[in-house]
Design a protein around this motif. Structure first.
Motif, PDB file in Angstrom:
ATOM      1  N   ASP A 140      23.502 -11.581   1.011  1.00  0.00           N
ATOM      2  CA  ASP A 140      24.152 -12.872   0.829  1.00  0.00           C
ATOM      3  C   ASP A 140      23.669 -13.878   1.869  1.00  0.00           C
ATOM      4  OD1 ASP A 140      25.870 -11.992  -1.328  1.00  0.00           O
ATOM      5  OD2 ASP A 140      27.035 -10.919   0.179  1.00  0.00           O
ATOM      6  N   ARG A 141      23.599 -13.441   3.117  1.00  0.00           N
ATOM      7  CA  ARG A 141      23.159 -14.346   4.190  1.00  0.00           C
ATOM      8  C   ARG A 141      21.709 -14.769   3.965  1.00  0.00           C
ATOM      9  NH1 ARG A 141      25.501 -15.050   9.447  1.00  0.00           N
ATOM     10  NH2 ARG A 141      26.736 -13.170   9.152  1.00  0.00           N
ATOM     11  N   VAL A 142      20.866 -13.819   3.581  1.00  0.00           N
ATOM     12  CA  VAL A 142      19.461 -14.126   3.330  1.00  0.00           C
ATOM     13  C   VAL A 142      19.318 -15.098   2.155  1.00  0.00           C
ATOM     14  CG1 VAL A 142      17.275 -13.135   2.510  1.00  0.00           C
ATOM     15  CG2 VAL A 142      18.528 -12.034   4.369  1.00  0.00           C
ATOM     16  N   ALA A 143      20.105 -14.896   1.110  1.00  0.00           N
ATOM     17  CA  ALA A 143      20.020 -15.772  -0.062  1.00  0.00           C
ATOM     18  C   ALA A 143      20.336 -17.215   0.312  1.00  0.00           C
ATOM     19  CB  ALA A 143      20.962 -15.287  -1.150  1.00  0.00           C
ATOM     20  N   LEU A 144      21.363 -17.405   1.139  1.00  0.00           N
ATOM     21  CA  LEU A 144      21.721 -18.758   1.558  1.00  0.00           C
ATOM     22  C   LEU A 144      20.612 -19.400   2.390  1.00  0.00           C
ATOM     23  CD1 LEU A 144      25.496 -18.402   2.490  1.00  0.00           C
ATOM     24  CD2 LEU A 144      24.539 -19.928   0.769  1.00  0.00           C
ATOM     25  N   VAL A 145      20.057 -18.630   3.317  1.00  0.00           N
ATOM     26  CA  VAL A 145      19.000 -19.174   4.177  1.00  0.00           C
ATOM     27  C   VAL A 145      17.740 -19.453   3.360  1.00  0.00           C
ATOM     28  CG1 VAL A 145      17.494 -18.691   6.140  1.00  0.00           C
ATOM     29  CG2 VAL A 145      19.930 -18.093   6.249  1.00  0.00           C
ATOM     30  N   GLU A 146      17.412 -18.561   2.428  1.00  0.00           N
ATOM     31  CA  GLU A 146      16.218 -18.763   1.610  1.00  0.00           C
ATOM     32  C   GLU A 146      16.341 -20.027   0.757  1.00  0.00           C
ATOM     33  OE1 GLU A 146      13.201 -16.210  -1.274  1.00  0.00           O
ATOM     34  OE2 GLU A 146      15.259 -15.507  -0.981  1.00  0.00           O
ATOM     35  N   ALA A 147      17.544 -20.246   0.201  1.00  0.00           N
ATOM     36  CA  ALA A 147      17.756 -21.472  -0.575  1.00  0.00           C
ATOM     37  C   ALA A 147      17.641 -22.700   0.320  1.00  0.00           C
ATOM     38  CB  ALA A 147      19.123 -21.428  -1.249  1.00  0.00           C
ATOM     39  N   ALA A 148      18.153 -22.596   1.543  1.00  0.00           N
ATOM     40  CA  ALA A 148      18.061 -23.722   2.474  1.00  0.00           C
ATOM     41  C   ALA A 148      16.607 -23.985   2.865  1.00  0.00           C
ATOM     42  CB  ALA A 148      18.906 -23.438   3.717  1.00  0.00           C
ATOM     43  N   LEU A 149      15.825 -22.920   3.093  1.00  0.00           N
ATOM     44  CA  LEU A 149      14.421 -23.087   3.437  1.00  0.00           C
ATOM     45  C   LEU A 149      13.643 -23.776   2.315  1.00  0.00           C
ATOM     46  CD1 LEU A 149      13.640 -19.640   5.133  1.00  0.00           C
ATOM     47  CD2 LEU A 149      13.840 -21.865   6.264  1.00  0.00           C
ATOM     48  N   GLN A 161      25.054 -22.818  -3.290  1.00  0.00           N
ATOM     49  CA  GLN A 161      26.188 -22.040  -3.778  1.00  0.00           C
ATOM     50  C   GLN A 161      25.735 -21.034  -4.830  1.00  0.00           C
ATOM     51  OE1 GLN A 161      28.274 -25.926  -4.480  1.00  0.00           O
ATOM     52  NE2 GLN A 161      30.082 -24.650  -4.171  1.00  0.00           N
ATOM     53  N   ALA A 162      24.887 -21.475  -5.746  1.00  0.00           N
ATOM     54  CA  ALA A 162      24.436 -20.592  -6.822  1.00  0.00           C
ATOM     55  C   ALA A 162      23.595 -19.434  -6.287  1.00  0.00           C
ATOM     56  CB  ALA A 162      23.642 -21.387  -7.850  1.00  0.00           C
ATOM     57  N   ALA A 163      22.801 -19.698  -5.251  1.00  0.00           N
ATOM     58  CA  ALA A 163      21.997 -18.619  -4.656  1.00  0.00           C
ATOM     59  C   ALA A 163      22.902 -17.526  -4.105  1.00  0.00           C
ATOM     60  CB  ALA A 163      21.101 -19.185  -3.551  1.00  0.00           C
ATOM     61  N   LEU A 164      23.994 -17.922  -3.445  1.00  0.00           N
ATOM     62  CA  LEU A 164      24.967 -16.941  -2.969  1.00  0.00           C
ATOM     63  C   LEU A 164      25.635 -16.257  -4.156  1.00  0.00           C
ATOM     64  CD1 LEU A 164      26.676 -15.548  -0.820  1.00  0.00           C
ATOM     65  CD2 LEU A 164      28.139 -17.582  -0.758  1.00  0.00           C
TER      66      LEU A 164
END
Length: 434
Positions: A43-52, A293-296
């Motif tokens: 979950d944490r990685v998904a949020l950071v990847e979407a932000a990147l 949000q959707a990535a999470l």
């Protein structure tokens, strides 16, 4: 994936593991929350990847989640929103659309719902100039019945919107049959019950529309967020328009001329060829979610079945542990259902030698979090006392819930140790006060 991005995400995984709380459970000291999100390194990685990727508006993750979630809940279409409350607002408002012609709801029409619930199931009724018709619920299931609903149907009734209480399905097949018989719309507020079934069929798949919430307390989370689902493509189109400012165009942000006639429309009194991306056919809102949000949501969705199993297991452990404890009304699944539990609800018998407040105070003193069954009887709240409404039958059980009912958690973050401590604490209190 670029080398730099891979390095960043690898560091994020390491950071997540460093944040894990390895402290043991200490009864009476460690907080036992009634609800909460269960988030892992993915979950944490998904949020950071979407932000990147700088995906700050709705985009590919949103569309992928909508597709996967609709398939999961056996619906043709799903539309992400910024909250479950917004999902309910969109669902009710969609039924007032001019595109429904003679079936559309109009101000003054009545919508049947329950008195013992959460405001966001009822508020959209009032916000659209409609009249809520309140019926009572049963104790033990905390749901209303088809018989109560049928008794409330009148000449102005146009729709029914009911939530599956704390993950326990209401008699949705029977109520859907009533809707078909009387030509009524049905909205299922499925926010607390994702994964529950009635007669072997998923809740959220019976109604013309259904809604979910992705607030951290719910079955899967995006932090905030919600969804409207339907298999009616005309309703899906209306929901999308209302969510996206009321515009008539269905192109995604950044898309152009998907319909191949962007500059060939004539609508209203606009000039022929007015840009379809800026033609508005509803008085709408902007209630979209974001790709972060959707990535999470996508990583959470992959764990949904496990979350549901844990909720069911935790509920059974509490139910078995508290069986036979005097002066308590314990919850029961609605017949023919397999609930996807949101919480474990307890009602203190009105004749008990102790009060609900005393039991709750005792549990809270032991760091066991509790919650009321939401608003209890909504008609007793100041917000609703001067609002137009109708009550059918008495609201005896809704009043009992207001005075005597609370719930404790079953969410997947609770351990067997925590659940057993809840059981032990309830038993200690009842024994000491009986």
């Amino acid at each position: 994936m670029s080398e730099h991005k891979a390095l960043v995400l690898d560091e994020v995984r390491k950071f997540h593991l460093e944040q894990q709380d390895a402290r043991p459970f200490v009864p009476g000291t460690t907080e036992i929350w009634p609800s909460g999100a269960v988030l892992d390194e993915d979950d944490r990685v998904a949020l950071v990847e979407a932000a990147l990727s700088m995906r700050i508006a709705a985009g590919p993750s949103s569309r992928t989640f909508e597709s996967q979630f609709a398939r999961k809940l056996k619906r043709r279409k799903a539309h992400l929103t910024n909250s479950g409350s917004s999902a309910n607002l969109l669902a009710v408002t969609a039924l007032t659309s001019h595109l429904l012609e003679e079936r559309r709801m109009r101000p003054g029409d009545e919508v049947i719902t329950v008195a013992a619930g959460f405001p966001t199931t009822v508020n959209p009724i009032l916000q659209n100039g409609l009249i809520p018709v309140f019926v009572d619920v049963d104790l033990k299931t905390y749901n209303t019945t088809a018989a109560r609903v049928e008794a409330a149907i009148g000449p102005k009734t146009r729709a029914i919107i009911i939530a599956h209480a704390l993950g326990n399905p209401f008699e949705v097949a029977e109520i859907a049959a009533l809707c078909e018989k009387h030509d009524l719309f049905l909205i299922e507020d499925n926010c607390d019950a994702v994964g529950a079934t009635y007669n072997g069929r998923l809740t959220g798949s019976f109604g013309d529309l259904s809604t979910t919430s992705f607030y951290p307390a719910h079955h899967l989370t995006m932090g905030e967020g919600g969804c409207v689902l339907t298999s009616n493509l005309a309703l899906a189109r209306i929901v999308e328009s209302l969510r996206d400012w009321g515009r008539d165009c269905w192109c995604e942000p950044g898309e152009s001329d998907k319909c191949l006639k962007r500059f060939k429309y004539q609508m209203g009194t606009l000039p022929d060829g007015y840009d379809h991306k800026y033609i508005f056919s509803h008085v709408g809102y902007n209630l979209k979610a974001t790709d972060l949000q959707a990535a999470l949501g996508l990583t959470q969705l992959a764990k949904l079945d496990g979350f549901i199993d844990a909720r069911k297991r935790n509920w059974r452990r509490l139910r078995e542990g508290l069986e036979g404890v005097p002066h308590l009304v314990l919850p029961e699944a609605t017949p023919n259902s397999d609930p996807s539990w949101f919480g474990f609800v307890i009602t203190v018998d009105p004749e008990a030698p102790f009060s609900r407040a005393a039991l709750v105070d005792f549990l809270e003193s032991r760091k066991i979090g509790t919650r009321r069954l939401f608003a209890g009887n909504l008609t007793r709240h100041p917000a609703y006392q001067d609002q137009p409404h109708r009550i059918v039958g008495d609201l005896t059980n809704s009043d009992i819930i207001t005075m005597q009912t609370f719930w404790v958690g079953v969410y997947p973050g609770l351990t067997d140790e925590m659940l057993d401590y809840i059981v032990e604490s309830v038993k200690d209190f009842v024994e000491a006060n009986s």
